[in-house]
Design a protein around this motif. Structure first.
Motif, PDB file in Angstrom:
ATOM      1  N   VAL A  37      17.793   1.139   3.057  1.00  0.00           N
ATOM      2  CA  VAL A  37      16.926   0.379   3.964  1.00  0.00           C
ATOM      3  C   VAL A  37      15.490   0.885   3.884  1.00  0.00           C
ATOM      4  O   VAL A  37      14.531   0.105   3.858  1.00  0.00           O
ATOM      5  N   THR A  38      15.352   2.193   3.805  1.00  0.00           N
ATOM      6  CA  THR A  38      14.011   2.796   3.744  1.00  0.00           C
ATOM      7  C   THR A  38      13.246   2.328   2.522  1.00  0.00           C
ATOM      8  O   THR A  38      12.069   1.941   2.615  1.00  0.00           O
ATOM      9  N   ASN A  39      13.905   2.311   1.360  1.00  0.00           N
ATOM     10  CA  ASN A  39      13.240   1.895   0.126  1.00  0.00           C
ATOM     11  C   ASN A  39      12.897   0.408   0.170  1.00  0.00           C
ATOM     12  O   ASN A  39      11.802   0.001  -0.240  1.00  0.00           O
ATOM     13  N   ILE A  40      13.819  -0.420   0.670  1.00  0.00           N
ATOM     14  CA  ILE A  40      13.571  -1.855   0.745  1.00  0.00           C
ATOM     15  C   ILE A  40      12.371  -2.145   1.646  1.00  0.00           C
ATOM     16  O   ILE A  40      11.491  -2.943   1.304  1.00  0.00           O
ATOM     17  N   MET A  41      12.320  -1.485   2.812  1.00  0.00           N
ATOM     18  CA  MET A  41      11.186  -1.678   3.721  1.00  0.00           C
ATOM     19  C   MET A  41       9.889  -1.185   3.093  1.00  0.00           C
ATOM     20  O   MET A  41       8.835  -1.810   3.243  1.00  0.00           O
ATOM     21  N   ASP A  42       9.973  -0.075   2.360  1.00  0.00           N
ATOM     22  CA  ASP A  42       8.768   0.493   1.731  1.00  0.00           C
ATOM     23  C   ASP A  42       8.213  -0.424   0.658  1.00  0.00           C
ATOM     24  O   ASP A  42       6.994  -0.662   0.601  1.00  0.00           O
ATOM     25  N   PHE A  43       9.101  -0.980  -0.216  1.00  0.00           N
ATOM     26  CA  PHE A  43       8.534  -1.809  -1.286  1.00  0.00           C
ATOM     27  C   PHE A  43       8.138  -3.195  -0.779  1.00  0.00           C
ATOM     28  O   PHE A  43       7.244  -3.829  -1.327  1.00  0.00           O
ATOM     29  N   MET A  44       8.744  -3.660   0.317  1.00  0.00           N
ATOM     30  CA  MET A  44       8.266  -4.902   0.910  1.00  0.00           C
ATOM     31  C   MET A  44       6.924  -4.687   1.608  1.00  0.00           C
ATOM     32  O   MET A  44       6.047  -5.555   1.584  1.00  0.00           O
ATOM     33  N   LYS A  45       6.753  -3.511   2.208  1.00  0.00           N
ATOM     34  CA  LYS A  45       5.467  -3.177   2.827  1.00  0.00           C
ATOM     35  C   LYS A  45       4.368  -3.105   1.772  1.00  0.00           C
ATOM     36  O   LYS A  45       3.281  -3.671   1.948  1.00  0.00           O
ATOM     37  N   SER A  46       4.654  -2.421   0.676  1.00  0.00           N
ATOM     38  CA  SER A  46       3.642  -2.237  -0.371  1.00  0.00           C
ATOM     39  C   SER A  46       3.314  -3.547  -1.079  1.00  0.00           C
ATOM     40  O   SER A  46       2.236  -3.690  -1.664  1.00  0.00           O
ATOM     41  N   ASN A  47       4.240  -4.524  -1.033  1.00  0.00           N
ATOM     42  CA  ASN A  47       3.992  -5.824  -1.677  1.00  0.00           C
ATOM     43  C   ASN A  47       3.636  -6.920  -0.673  1.00  0.00           C
ATOM     44  O   ASN A  47       3.533  -8.089  -1.049  1.00  0.00           O
ATOM     45  N   SER A  48       3.462  -6.542   0.596  1.00  0.00           N
ATOM     46  CA  SER A  48       3.155  -7.540   1.621  1.00  0.00           C
ATOM     47  C   SER A  48       1.833  -8.253   1.356  1.00  0.00           C
ATOM     48  O   SER A  48       1.706  -9.452   1.615  1.00  0.00           O
ATOM     49  N   SER A 233      -4.604  -1.712   6.649  1.00  0.00           N
ATOM     50  CA  SER A 233      -3.698  -1.132   7.648  1.00  0.00           C
ATOM     51  C   SER A 233      -2.686  -0.201   6.979  1.00  0.00           C
ATOM     52  O   SER A 233      -2.122   0.681   7.620  1.00  0.00           O
ATOM     53  N   ILE A 234      -2.476  -0.400   5.676  1.00  0.00           N
ATOM     54  CA  ILE A 234      -1.565   0.469   4.918  1.00  0.00           C
ATOM     55  C   ILE A 234      -2.262   1.761   4.513  1.00  0.00           C
ATOM     56  O   ILE A 234      -1.743   2.856   4.723  1.00  0.00           O
ATOM     57  N   VAL A 235      -3.471   1.632   3.935  1.00  0.00           N
ATOM     58  CA  VAL A 235      -4.160   2.800   3.386  1.00  0.00           C
ATOM     59  C   VAL A 235      -5.061   3.498   4.395  1.00  0.00           C
ATOM     60  O   VAL A 235      -5.473   4.641   4.181  1.00  0.00           O
ATOM     61  N   GLY A 236      -5.433   2.826   5.484  1.00  0.00           N
ATOM     62  CA  GLY A 236      -6.254   3.447   6.523  1.00  0.00           C
ATOM     63  C   GLY A 236      -7.709   3.614   6.168  1.00  0.00           C
ATOM     64  O   GLY A 236      -8.455   4.309   6.868  1.00  0.00           O
ATOM     65  N   GLN A 237      -8.139   2.981   5.071  1.00  0.00           N
ATOM     66  CA  GLN A 237      -9.546   3.006   4.662  1.00  0.00           C
ATOM     67  C   GLN A 237      -9.804   1.819   3.752  1.00  0.00           C
ATOM     68  O   GLN A 237      -8.873   1.095   3.392  1.00  0.00           O
ATOM     69  N   VAL A 238     -11.065   1.616   3.377  1.00  0.00           N
ATOM     70  CA  VAL A 238     -11.429   0.433   2.599  1.00  0.00           C
ATOM     71  C   VAL A 238     -11.899   0.834   1.209  1.00  0.00           C
ATOM     72  O   VAL A 238     -12.856   1.598   1.061  1.00  0.00           O
ATOM     73  N   ASP A 239     -11.205   0.313   0.195  1.00  0.00           N
ATOM     74  CA  ASP A 239     -11.626   0.483  -1.195  1.00  0.00           C
ATOM     75  C   ASP A 239     -12.071  -0.888  -1.704  1.00  0.00           C
ATOM     76  O   ASP A 239     -11.238  -1.786  -1.855  1.00  0.00           O
ATOM     77  N   PRO A 240     -13.357  -1.089  -1.963  1.00  0.00           N
ATOM     78  CA  PRO A 240     -13.864  -2.410  -2.367  1.00  0.00           C
ATOM     79  C   PRO A 240     -13.280  -2.926  -3.681  1.00  0.00           C
ATOM     80  O   PRO A 240     -13.384  -4.118  -3.968  1.00  0.00           O
ATOM     81  N   ASN A 241     -12.686  -2.048  -4.466  1.00  0.00           N
ATOM     82  CA  ASN A 241     -12.223  -2.453  -5.804  1.00  0.00           C
ATOM     83  C   ASN A 241     -10.703  -2.545  -5.928  1.00  0.00           C
ATOM     84  O   ASN A 241     -10.188  -2.756  -7.028  1.00  0.00           O
ATOM     85  N   THR A 242      -9.984  -2.406  -4.812  1.00  0.00           N
ATOM     86  CA  THR A 242      -8.529  -2.276  -4.898  1.00  0.00           C
ATOM     87  C   THR A 242      -7.839  -3.423  -5.621  1.00  0.00           C
ATOM     88  O   THR A 242      -7.032  -3.209  -6.517  1.00  0.00           O
ATOM     89  N   TYR A 243      -8.135  -4.647  -5.247  1.00  0.00           N
ATOM     90  CA  TYR A 243      -7.382  -5.788  -5.778  1.00  0.00           C
ATOM     91  C   TYR A 243      -8.122  -6.550  -6.879  1.00  0.00           C
ATOM     92  O   TYR A 243      -7.740  -7.670  -7.208  1.00  0.00           O
ATOM     93  N   THR A 244      -9.113  -5.929  -7.469  1.00  0.00           N
ATOM     94  CA  THR A 244      -9.839  -6.563  -8.564  1.00  0.00           C
ATOM     95  C   THR A 244      -8.898  -6.841  -9.731  1.00  0.00           C
ATOM     96  O   THR A 244      -8.219  -5.949 -10.229  1.00  0.00           O
ATOM     97  N   GLY A 245      -8.850  -8.089 -10.170  1.00  0.00           N
ATOM     98  CA  GLY A 245      -8.023  -8.453 -11.315  1.00  0.00           C
ATOM     99  C   GLY A 245      -6.590  -8.822 -10.994  1.00  0.00           C
ATOM    100  O   GLY A 245      -5.809  -9.150 -11.900  1.00  0.00           O
TER     101      GLY A 245
END
Length: 328
Positions: A37-48, A233-245
């Motif tokens: 359950v922990t892994n399923i919740m973690d990878f769904m969180k990271s892919n939300s 809300s996941i990383v707790g800070q802002v990276d302007p380049n995170t989702y580039t590409g």
């Protein structure tokens, strides 16, 4: 019941479910941690974030359009709400999320207006807007991260209902539910499918195509804004380049879920399965300790295969229609 089962087996979604099950079985043998359950919740969180973006992209693809500016919209929305929280440290998560969605919607409206008023193809418009927005983000931040966000935001991002279900999963469910309601029960939703099938036919039956297109891109931008809130809300800070590409990853996720790059087809259920498939695949590659560069190769192949299968299936359907017309 038998007819329902036969029809369901023929649907694209059945194939996706089958692939997810097979992958899950293989990954469970490779790592006993996979089906916990922990892994399923973690990878769904990271892919939300990808999931939220995918639900926003779905109406765009159904309308036979494309939006390459979603990653830039996430960057802009993240930077704006990051600075907003620093300027108003006594605010709250609901206001922050609303601000993010408004910023995203504004970018989407700009896309829609350029496409409809100047008749510029969506791929060119959104590519241009993506470049402009990315430039504005870098100009405003200098590429530097924004940190020191309020503790209430950090607590919001780390909250888990019953100690299991993360906040980001609720944001993903909200995005999917809103998209489903729009496509299933509203006149705009029916208009989106009509526009994707044939814009000229949609005009003839009374749909205002321009308004629908503006709504579609505004909605996609709004979901990108929600995705920005989920991300920081996941990383707790802002990276302007995170989702580039990563816009192509989002498009491939929706296509894997049964939507067509040529428009007219696509469902929230299918997109949900596409999100789950991509999440399982990414998590499996990590658990299998596949090097990062090979992960990118695999994901690239998935994108090519998904789009190729979609194009081949669409050509087969068109060939069948032509054959029927000739016989008549």
């Amino acid at each position: 019941m038998k007819n329902f089962a036969k029809n369901f087996v023929k649907r694209k979604e059945f194939g996706i479910i089958l692939i997810v099950v097979i992958l899950s079985v293989i990954l469970t043998f490779l790592s006993s941690a996979f089906l916990t359950v922990t892994n399923i919740m973690d990878f769904m969180k990271s892919n939300s974030v990808y999931g939220i973006m995918a639900f926003g992209m779905l109406p765009v693809l159904i309308s036979a359009g494309i939006d390459l500016s979603v990653s830039a919209t996430i960057a802009l929305s993240a930077v704006v709400i990051g600075k907003f929280m620093l300027a108003f440290p006594n605010s709250n998560p609901v206001i922050v999320i609303l601000v993010a969605m408004i910023v995203g919607a504004v970018v989407g409206v700009v896309n829609g207006l350029i496409i409809t008023k100047f008749n510029i193809p969506p791929i060119v418009t959104t590519l241009g807007v993506m470049t402009i927005v990315n430039g504005a983000v870098l100009l405003g931040t200098g590429g530097a991260w924004i940190s020191g966000l309020p503790q209430w935001w950090v607590s919001f991002g780390s909250f888990k209902l019953f100690g299991i279900i993360p906040t980001q999963l609720f944001m993903l469910i909200f995005a999917g539910l809103v998209t489903w309601l729009i496509l299933k029960f509203t006149l705009v939703g029916r208009g989106i499918y009509a526009v994707g099938g044939s814009q000229s036919s949609a005009v003839r039956v009374g749909y205002n195509v321009n308004r629908i297109l503006i709504f579609i891109y505004a909605f996609c931008g709004m979901m990108a804004g929600l995705g920005a809130a989920a991300h920081i809300s996941i990383v707790g800070q802002v990276d302007p380049n995170t989702y580039t590409g990563y816009e192509l990853d989002v498009i491939s996720t929706v296509v894997l879920g049964g939507a067509s790059v040529m428009g007219g087809t696509g469902t929230v259920f299918g997109t949900t399965l596409g999100v789950i498939l991509m999440a399982v695949l990414k998590n499996g590659l990590i658990l299998a300790r596949i090097p990062n560069y090979w992960q990118k190769v695999v994901m690239g192949l998935v994108i090519i295969i998904a789009v190729s299968v979609d194009v081949i299936n669409r050509k087969r359907e068109q060939a069948k229609l032509v054959r029927v017309d000739v016989e008549e």
